[in-house]
Design a protein around this motif. Sequence first.
Motif, PDB file in Angstrom:
ATOM      1  N   LEU A 162       1.120  -1.492   0.061  1.00  0.00           N
ATOM      2  CA  LEU A 162       0.170   0.112   0.379  1.00  0.00           C
ATOM      3  C   LEU A 162       1.085   1.304   0.448  1.00  0.00           C
ATOM      4  O   LEU A 162       0.273   1.965  -0.646  1.00  0.00           O
ATOM      5  CB  LEU A 162      -0.990  -0.122   1.282  1.00  0.00           C
ATOM      6  N   ILE A 163       1.820   1.538   0.796  1.00  0.00           N
ATOM      7  CA  ILE A 163       2.957   1.867   0.782  1.00  0.00           C
ATOM      8  C   ILE A 163       3.445   2.772  -0.745  1.00  0.00           C
ATOM      9  O   ILE A 163       3.382   3.657  -0.956  1.00  0.00           O
ATOM     10  CB  ILE A 163       3.824   2.112   1.768  1.00  0.00           C
ATOM     11  N   ASP A 164       3.508   1.655  -1.167  1.00  0.00           N
ATOM     12  CA  ASP A 164       4.491   1.546  -2.470  1.00  0.00           C
ATOM     13  C   ASP A 164       3.205   2.228  -3.110  1.00  0.00           C
ATOM     14  O   ASP A 164       3.862   3.103  -4.108  1.00  0.00           O
ATOM     15  CB  ASP A 164       5.293   0.313  -3.009  1.00  0.00           C
ATOM     16  N   VAL A 165       2.351   1.047  -3.838  1.00  0.00           N
ATOM     17  CA  VAL A 165       1.211   2.294  -4.132  1.00  0.00           C
ATOM     18  C   VAL A 165       0.740   3.576  -4.156  1.00  0.00           C
ATOM     19  O   VAL A 165       0.576   4.417  -5.300  1.00  0.00           O
ATOM     20  CB  VAL A 165       0.121   1.332  -4.221  1.00  0.00           C
ATOM     21  N   VAL A 170       1.088   9.179  -6.153  1.00  0.00           N
ATOM     22  CA  VAL A 170       1.775  10.897  -6.093  1.00  0.00           C
ATOM     23  C   VAL A 170       2.583  11.324  -7.218  1.00  0.00           C
ATOM     24  O   VAL A 170       2.165  12.174  -7.564  1.00  0.00           O
ATOM     25  CB  VAL A 170       2.378  10.805  -4.402  1.00  0.00           C
ATOM     26  N   THR A 171       3.302   9.874  -7.402  1.00  0.00           N
ATOM     27  CA  THR A 171       4.274  10.691  -8.518  1.00  0.00           C
ATOM     28  C   THR A 171       4.027  10.798  -9.921  1.00  0.00           C
ATOM     29  O   THR A 171       3.773  11.695 -10.602  1.00  0.00           O
ATOM     30  CB  THR A 171       5.418   9.431  -8.055  1.00  0.00           C
ATOM     31  N   LEU A 172       2.919   9.689  -9.789  1.00  0.00           N
ATOM     32  CA  LEU A 172       1.928   9.380 -11.695  1.00  0.00           C
ATOM     33  C   LEU A 172       1.045  10.628 -11.269  1.00  0.00           C
ATOM     34  O   LEU A 172       1.009  11.517 -12.353  1.00  0.00           O
ATOM     35  CB  LEU A 172       1.574   8.828 -11.464  1.00  0.00           C
ATOM     36  N   ILE A 173       0.736  11.484 -10.371  1.00  0.00           N
ATOM     37  CA  ILE A 173      -0.431  12.932  -9.781  1.00  0.00           C
ATOM     38  C   ILE A 173       0.997  13.881 -10.433  1.00  0.00           C
ATOM     39  O   ILE A 173       0.362  14.838 -11.795  1.00  0.00           O
ATOM     40  CB  ILE A 173      -0.923  12.531  -9.044  1.00  0.00           C
ATOM     41  N   VAL A 177      -0.202  14.792 -14.469  1.00  0.00           N
ATOM     42  CA  VAL A 177      -2.009  15.959 -14.361  1.00  0.00           C
ATOM     43  C   VAL A 177      -1.751  16.556 -13.847  1.00  0.00           C
ATOM     44  O   VAL A 177      -1.852  17.319 -15.044  1.00  0.00           O
ATOM     45  CB  VAL A 177      -2.775  15.166 -13.137  1.00  0.00           C
ATOM     46  N   LEU A 178      -0.343  17.053 -13.319  1.00  0.00           N
ATOM     47  CA  LEU A 178      -0.005  18.424 -12.037  1.00  0.00           C
ATOM     48  C   LEU A 178       1.119  18.856 -12.890  1.00  0.00           C
ATOM     49  O   LEU A 178       1.241  20.303 -12.693  1.00  0.00           O
ATOM     50  CB  LEU A 178       0.284  18.730 -10.737  1.00  0.00           C
ATOM     51  N   HIS A 179       1.751  18.447 -13.999  1.00  0.00           N
ATOM     52  CA  HIS A 179       2.591  18.892 -14.383  1.00  0.00           C
ATOM     53  C   HIS A 179       3.941  19.394 -14.416  1.00  0.00           C
ATOM     54  O   HIS A 179       4.621  20.140 -13.926  1.00  0.00           O
ATOM     55  CB  HIS A 179       2.817  19.204 -15.957  1.00  0.00           C
ATOM     56  N   ILE A 180       4.277  18.725 -13.368  1.00  0.00           N
ATOM     57  CA  ILE A 180       5.195  19.260 -12.041  1.00  0.00           C
ATOM     58  C   ILE A 180       6.981  18.446 -12.991  1.00  0.00           C
ATOM     59  O   ILE A 180       6.824  17.554 -13.383  1.00  0.00           O
ATOM     60  CB  ILE A 180       5.398  18.863 -10.476  1.00  0.00           C
ATOM     61  N   SER A 181       8.131  19.552 -12.490  1.00  0.00           N
ATOM     62  CA  SER A 181       9.156  19.360 -13.190  1.00  0.00           C
ATOM     63  C   SER A 181       9.533  18.024 -12.657  1.00  0.00           C
ATOM     64  O   SER A 181       9.296  17.879 -10.668  1.00  0.00           O
ATOM     65  CB  SER A 181       9.603  20.444 -13.553  1.00  0.00           C
ATOM     66  N   LEU A 187      12.949  15.551  -5.609  1.00  0.00           N
ATOM     67  CA  LEU A 187      13.205  16.272  -4.674  1.00  0.00           C
ATOM     68  C   LEU A 187      12.519  16.347  -3.170  1.00  0.00           C
ATOM     69  O   LEU A 187      12.886  16.623  -1.998  1.00  0.00           O
ATOM     70  CB  LEU A 187      13.004  18.532  -5.069  1.00  0.00           C
ATOM     71  N   THR A 188      10.942  15.927  -2.941  1.00  0.00           N
ATOM     72  CA  THR A 188       9.843  15.864  -2.613  1.00  0.00           C
ATOM     73  C   THR A 188       9.547  15.265  -3.022  1.00  0.00           C
ATOM     74  O   THR A 188       9.588  14.708  -1.429  1.00  0.00           O
ATOM     75  CB  THR A 188       8.865  16.681  -3.182  1.00  0.00           C
ATOM     76  N   VAL A 189       9.341  13.878  -3.494  1.00  0.00           N
ATOM     77  CA  VAL A 189       8.449  11.922  -2.944  1.00  0.00           C
ATOM     78  C   VAL A 189      10.173  11.700  -2.762  1.00  0.00           C
ATOM     79  O   VAL A 189       9.881  10.772  -1.759  1.00  0.00           O
ATOM     80  CB  VAL A 189       8.457  11.631  -4.427  1.00  0.00           C
ATOM     81  N   GLY A 190      11.244  11.760  -3.050  1.00  0.00           N
ATOM     82  CA  GLY A 190      12.226  11.271  -2.742  1.00  0.00           C
ATOM     83  C   GLY A 190      13.010  10.515  -1.126  1.00  0.00           C
ATOM     84  O   GLY A 190      12.901   9.963  -1.146  1.00  0.00           O
ATOM     85  N   PRO A 191      12.629  12.131  -0.603  1.00  0.00           N
ATOM     86  CA  PRO A 191      12.919  12.726   0.252  1.00  0.00           C
ATOM     87  C   PRO A 191      12.427  11.807   0.952  1.00  0.00           C
ATOM     88  O   PRO A 191      12.247  10.958   2.054  1.00  0.00           O
ATOM     89  CB  PRO A 191      12.916  13.695   0.712  1.00  0.00           C
ATOM     90  N   ALA A 192      10.602  11.954   0.838  1.00  0.00           N
ATOM     91  CA  ALA A 192       9.534  11.295   1.622  1.00  0.00           C
ATOM     92  C   ALA A 192      10.008   9.984   1.647  1.00  0.00           C
ATOM     93  O   ALA A 192       9.628   8.989   2.562  1.00  0.00           O
ATOM     94  CB  ALA A 192       8.298  11.540   1.075  1.00  0.00           C
TER      95      ALA A 192
END
Length: 215
Positions: A162-165, A170-173, A177-181, A187-192
């Motif tokens: 569940l955590i991996d999913v 979050v990464t996919l969105i 979807v949000l087209h974030i660089s 820098l956000t998902v990696g440290p989390a």
Amino acid sequence: MSNPPKADPIAGTPAAAPAAAFAIPRDVTLWEIFVTFLFIGAVSFGGGVVAYLRASLVLQKKWLDEERFLSALEIAQALPGLNATNMSIIVGDRLRGIPGSVVAFLGITLPGATLVMILGVLYASNAKNPYVNATLVGVGAAAVGMLSAVTLQIGRKQFGNLIDVAIIAVTLIMVSVLHISLIWVLLTVGPAAIIIYRPRKASGSGPSEPPESVA
């Protein structure tokens, strides 16, 4: 005389020997590394190189197992540059060190560089040809299918957690979807993810195990 295998106290049959740990082969020649990556670079049309890498390195040559392939792929995707060239350098280094990295890099880039120069000249005079454009669209669709298949194959372990999913979602969105660089996503998902999976000391001794799969 060797002792007979111990019997399973429940089933009453000899207990199976534990599976041997996977070991990366060290007797692979530089020529074999070069030819293997040359073939991958020559046939991986449409961006489906990950599928070809897995088929060659894991299924055919058995130079890597699924876990080590996924680990190398994660590193390759996190580094600047093309995933294919990054993978060739990583795998070549694990097989034969720096010489292995060099020949693997040359092997996987030589076919593409040669073909691009030839096709670039030909495409300039046929850019508006509907058959040429239809062929490119078809190759792209096939590449998407291959990437989807290899994602399901090498990521089935993550899809059961569940955590991996949640991290995948979050990464996919953020990207689609949000087209974030991608830099900000890393820098956000990696440290989390690092914080979530950091080694923890259990109540007894030793680090705790990662979250269990729900599958």
